[in-house]
Design a protein around this motif. Sequence first.
Motif, mmCIF file in Angstrom:
data_model
loop_
_atom_site.group_PDB
_atom_site.id
_atom_site.type_symbol
_atom_site.label_atom_id
_atom_site.label_comp_id
_atom_site.label_asym_id
_atom_site.label_seq_id
_atom_site.Cartn_x
_atom_site.Cartn_y
_atom_site.Cartn_z
ATOM 1 N N ASP A 74 0.815 -1.216 0.000
ATOM 2 C CA ASP A 74 0.000 0.000 0.000
ATOM 3 C C ASP A 74 0.851 1.269 0.000
ATOM 4 O O ASP A 74 0.399 2.320 -0.451
ATOM 5 C CB ASP A 74 -0.908 0.015 1.240
ATOM 6 N N ALA A 75 2.050 1.193 0.543
ATOM 7 C CA ALA A 75 2.920 2.372 0.641
ATOM 8 C C ALA A 75 4.363 1.908 0.724
ATOM 9 O O ALA A 75 4.648 0.767 1.123
ATOM 10 C CB ALA A 75 2.564 3.222 1.858
ATOM 11 N N VAL A 76 5.276 2.822 0.357
ATOM 12 C CA VAL A 76 6.701 2.515 0.346
ATOM 13 C C VAL A 76 7.442 3.576 1.153
ATOM 14 O O VAL A 76 7.189 4.776 0.995
ATOM 15 C CB VAL A 76 7.250 2.489 -1.102
ATOM 16 N N VAL A 77 8.351 3.123 2.018
ATOM 17 C CA VAL A 77 9.245 4.026 2.743
ATOM 18 C C VAL A 77 10.656 3.674 2.308
ATOM 19 O O VAL A 77 11.136 2.561 2.542
ATOM 20 C CB VAL A 77 9.076 3.901 4.264
ATOM 21 N N HIS A 78 11.317 4.631 1.680
ATOM 22 C CA HIS A 78 12.585 4.385 0.985
ATOM 23 C C HIS A 78 13.774 4.857 1.814
ATOM 24 O O HIS A 78 14.165 6.023 1.780
ATOM 25 C CB HIS A 78 12.549 5.094 -0.368
#
Length: 333
Positions: A74-78
């Motif tokens: 659902d979401a990406v933290v890079h």
Amino acid sequence: MGRRLLVTGGAGFIGSNFVHHVVEHTDDEVIVLDKLTYAGNRASLAGLPEQRVELVVGDIADAALVDDLFGRVDAVVHYAAESHNDNSLNDPRPFLDTNIVGTYTLLEAARRHGTRFHHISTDEVYGDLELDDPARFTESTPYNPSSPYSSTKAGSDLLVRAWVRSFGVQATISNCSNNYGPYQHVEKFIPRQITNVIRDIRPKLYGKGENVRDWIHADDHSSAVLTILDKGEIGQTYLIGADGEKDNKTVVELILTLMGQPADAYDHVTDRAGHDLRYAIDSTKLRTELGWQPHYRDFEAGLAATIDWYRAHEDWWAPAKDGVEAFYATKGQ
């Protein structure tokens, strides 16, 4: 049930702290994508529930792998980045491959899938401040990077901004000050000195030790990132800091004092090339607009907790220690 997050670099220092924070404070599931270079460590994810945390070993520049993973979250933290200044001075190329090409690859996947994307960056993109300058970095401070590391992070930030504006990618950026805490590789300043004292090796201080860093505990960084992911405005940049300005000499002396050693029991070594003088973060925007506050407002308390962690987890850091010290010895540091 919460979201499913993809955390790149989630077996590294700041990334693994974020994964632990997510598991402790949310119902989210996490897929960690990590290349497991020297800076990544499976042991940093040990003890986390397998039903909530999955480790995928791979490269953020692998477009096919990245595309598959984006289809599952659902979401990406890079977080994934080459991030050590000394290493970037020795060999800049990996910093271009990971920080520029890798971030581009992720952004293209976010564009295809319409995935919420948060990009982790550093205050080093702003260059440095004079020691007697009352100013601090803000979101409008011009970029002025001074090393291959900071210049490639600046480039990755600009890619994110461009993909938001040109392609409508749903992204935010955060630039954080220097982190300390558990799971930090022993090549870094604070854990190197702590583990030196544990091993009865005298700590090492670059130059005169006058360089100032704005320290924040990794758990506070994690809580800020979650706040931005939940409440941040798309296209905006938020600076993360905990008002922790200390010069390196003070930090080394405080480590020695907290560990029961004389405050002057350290050695001065050759300074780093192009060593930035001072970093300082103004996190007013994050605090006023999104309501975030740090937990570790007392640097000494946070440092004492970090010392306790390294004392209790020698099995985690010992395998890398001898190699790090041998490398620095070749440089007179």
